[in-house]
Scaffold this active site. Sequence first.
Site, PDB file in Angstrom:
ATOM      1  N   LEU A 432      65.064  43.517   5.848  1.00 46.05           N
ATOM      2  CA  LEU A 432      63.892  43.272   5.009  1.00 46.05           C
ATOM      3  C   LEU A 432      62.597  43.300   5.806  1.00 46.05           C
ATOM      4  O   LEU A 432      61.542  43.579   5.254  1.00 46.05           O
ATOM      5  CB  LEU A 432      64.030  41.917   4.297  1.00 46.05           C
ATOM      6  CG  LEU A 432      65.270  41.739   3.407  1.00 46.05           C
ATOM      7  CD1 LEU A 432      65.277  40.345   2.798  1.00 46.05           C
ATOM      8  CD2 LEU A 432      65.297  42.794   2.306  1.00 46.05           C
ATOM      9  N   ASP A 551      48.456  33.441  10.388  1.00 45.00           N
ATOM     10  CA  ASP A 551      48.869  34.849  10.350  1.00 45.00           C
ATOM     11  C   ASP A 551      48.900  35.339   8.909  1.00 45.00           C
ATOM     12  O   ASP A 551      49.836  36.011   8.474  1.00 45.00           O
ATOM     13  CB  ASP A 551      50.242  35.029  10.999  1.00 45.00           C
ATOM     14  CG  ASP A 551      50.557  36.502  11.284  1.00 45.00           C
ATOM     15  OD1 ASP A 551      49.603  37.306  11.354  1.00 45.00           O
ATOM     16  OD2 ASP A 551      51.742  36.845  11.423  1.00 45.00           O
TER      17      ASP A 551
END
EC number: 2.7.11.13
Length: 722
Positions: A432, A551
């Site tokens: 993924l 982030d």
Amino acid sequence: MDGSQGSTDYGDHVVLRYGGTREMVPLIRHEQMLDMLMERARQIVQGFGNLDTRNMYLFRHEYNSPTLLYPITSASQITSGSILEIILVDRTEAAVIPHVVEPESYMRPTFCDFCGEMLTGLMRQGVKCKNCNGNFHKRCSNAARNNCGAPGAPGAQPSRPPILPPIPTTPTGFPVAALSTPTGLPHTLIEHSYRQFTVCKVCDHLLVGLVKQGLKCRDCGVNVHRKCAMELASNCVLSENAISRVNFTDPEGPGSSSSDNIPLFRLPGQVGTRATEKKKLEGWMMHFILSDPERRLKHYWMMQSNAIHLYNEYSEGIGVNPNRVYRIIPLAEITSVVQNNGKSVLAKHPPHCFEIRTTTNTVFCVGEDYHAFSGGPPKKIPRSMSVRPSSNTTMWFQFIKESLQPPSRNEDNAEQALEFANLYQVLSDKTLGSGQFGTVYSAIQRHSGKEVAVKVISKERFSKKGSGAESMRAEVAILQQTCHPGIVCLEFMCETKDKIFVVMEKMNGDMLEMILSQELGRLNSRATKFLLVQILCALKYLHDQGIAHCDLKPENVLLSDMGSNFPQTKICDFGYARFIPESQFRKTVVGTPAYLPPEVLQRKGYNKSLDMWSVGVIIYVTLSGTFPFNEGEEISEQIQNASFMFPTEPWSEVEPLAVDLIQKLLKVEIEARMSIEQCLDHGWLKGEQLYRDLRDLEVRLNTPRYLTSPQDDILYGTLVNP
């Protein structure tokens, strides 16, 4: 690439594309330029598999030409801004063997082996191949994709030797092999009503009904039942003239845009993931179901796609017939593999070697143990049907047992690894993504069948000082103490000597994927506001807990449904997250540079306000499809240049309030940067339509409201039943 490229401006570059992967490469003019580009392209491709049996070519996109792709044979053909497509062609092409046919009269209903339709008429309804005994319409026998499958048939040519040949091209510039052989292209199936009797390509049974009896491929015309569609091999070949010339100028083409901004693309992650060559096991196996021991079956077993496929047909030199699948046993349905040390189920048969037990309470008994068979040796199986040496029952037993284990090392804590393997089946070929320290795989929860996401972290990536391990544990600690509809949920964690397994809920895509999938490569204001409010509400929850994400970017905003324009969002990947109390600053390296404020890039102190800068960049890239800054100039100078930051295309179509919000978020001075509360109160994030969209989501989720408030009901004069 050498170190000199680090200072190269983005104004002189090319884009390498391979499938969904896109990488911008600086362009440096010298004699080895083409060789260096080929080497970089090779590195990109090797991240997805082996190149040993395929040749690699570069093609240049020409959107205004009838021929969309031109082969690159010299460095002079490459200009700055060119988009280069990486094309792979098998070195050994399958021989084209025509059918040798003669007219045939059929005394019973017969169907064409190519198109599946009935051969109609009183006499000479079709033709029959002398070599493969296939039956066809006369028009189908000479079809371009109808290749005789009989081995050794006349007309078969030896395969081309596996050496690097010159590029064989047609007058249009495409490789011959790319046009003449199937390339694994998936079918585009649509409902179809048949006027003639037609059989399914997978099971050979009739498509029954009055209307819409089955599905037909829009491109190649193959016909299947709905129930058989999942088993149809991905071997579609586009019919002639199926690809037409584009009648618009692609914004990625050289010189097509007046903006100097960098187009949005998926930035390389912190962890490089490279597909490794997985060992395979296949061969004929004897088996039966414990509840029906009289019915002994022999199928060609093959381990692929995290499942055991049992094929009815296998031919040496040709392989399995993908349309003849007897059964598929997913690894996620296997609860245990147990060696059989007991007696035979039936006295007249030898005992089986091992058992495969599944969640459906079906027990597959595999192999025949002749050594344990008492009462004389059994009747031997014909040599042609015997188990191949590379696929004996002992190897299958070990292989399946290993496949049920998570990706781990031999020195892992066996007890912990076994506990994890009993709960989850990791789909190791279904990656993924990747985070700061680990790779994220799809996995199946065994007892419920629910699909989850598992981050597998190798402790080898951590530094000797242990800061990496502490960072990983901090990420888990943050996830354990957070509970919010807009933050991904941690379900389970397991640690062994060499690995850490973090199980989280699985979503269906990310925000960047949604942006890039749009026709214009950007979202409209309505969808952007809908997603942004969800991000801000989750971020406000984190900041209230004293947590800075550090982030934040579209890749780390997961979506519940890629098919919807208004999906639920959840923030993920807390590998860089930090606990930052009020009035405190941090200086540690965090995040992805393209989304970070100047104080982080310049190694100055930063606080939770860095997330608000990231929000501003996210709004910018979502509405424009480009990054706001170039690397060649100081960010502070670029911010002052409004014509550079907000060029006419596409910002003339965006509301001025959106531009105002971006400008207030992208402030170099931390104190001047807008807070979350001020952002949520901004005029651009107000309005009845946005309120309706958010309230509809809350009602769909059937959770306590977290995006709207009762005051909003009064403000917009719309009371929605909770």
